[in-house]
Design an enzyme around this catalytic site. Structure first.
Site, short mmCIF file in Angstrom:
data_model
loop_
_atom_site.label_atom_id
_atom_site.label_comp_id
_atom_site.label_asym_id
_atom_site.label_seq_id
_atom_site.Cartn_x
_atom_site.Cartn_y
_atom_site.Cartn_z
N SER A 1 0.83 -1.20 0.00
CA SER A 1 0.00 0.00 0.00
C SER A 1 0.87 1.25 0.00
O SER A 1 1.59 1.47 -0.95
CB SER A 1 -1.04 0.04 1.11
N HIS B 1 2.29 14.96 4.73
CA HIS B 1 2.15 16.36 4.32
C HIS B 1 2.53 17.19 5.54
O HIS B 1 2.05 16.91 6.63
CB HIS B 1 0.73 16.68 3.86
N CYS C 1 -1.22 -3.54 3.92
CA CYS C 1 -2.03 -4.75 3.80
C CYS C 1 -1.22 -5.94 4.27
O CYS C 1 0.00 -5.89 4.37
CB CYS C 1 -2.43 -4.95 2.34
#
Length: 125
Positions: A71, A76, A91
């Site tokens: 994944s 940010h 996952c």
């Protein structure tokens, strides 16, 4: 109306981290941020496929993602608020907690709010 059985099946875990009180310089350093996220992915035994990080000009922050076979890890940053938003979604049976522990150890002065979500699907009935 048909009743739906609530037999959810997990496909992975999603960790959402709100990280406060981080050094402004680190929040603007895409190279240092990428290195730390790579170390977190390695701690979780994830397989890094590629990465992309962008630094905003002036006093701006960084946005970036490590694309994993399992994944992703994304970030940010807002240096003006001493804040970073980090998502770790993995996952399978990876050591997601080890990735979080690596971040905590590497940012010892930061305050972190950590939320865990199970990513699940409902099988066809």
């Amino acid at each position: 109306m048909a009743q739906i059985k609530q037999l959810n099946h997990s496909v992975g875990r999603h960790c959402i981290l709100d990280v406060y009180q981080i050094n402004d310089n680190w929040l603007q350093d895409a190279v240092a941020i990428e290195e730390l996220l790579r170390q977190a992915a390695q701690a979780a035994q994830a397989h890094i496929l590629t990465s992309h990080f962008h630094t905003f000009g002036g006093n701006g922050g960084v946005t970036g993602v490590l694309l994993l076979a399992e994944s992703h890890i994304s970030i940010h940053t807002w240096p003006e608020h001493h804040y970073a938003a980090i998502d770790i979604f993995m996952c399978g049976q990876l050591l997601t907690e080890a990735a979080v522990a690596k971040l905590q150890k590497s940012l010892p002065d930061a305050q972190m709010q950590i939320r865990w979500l199970a990513r699940e699907y409902l099988p066809k009935v």
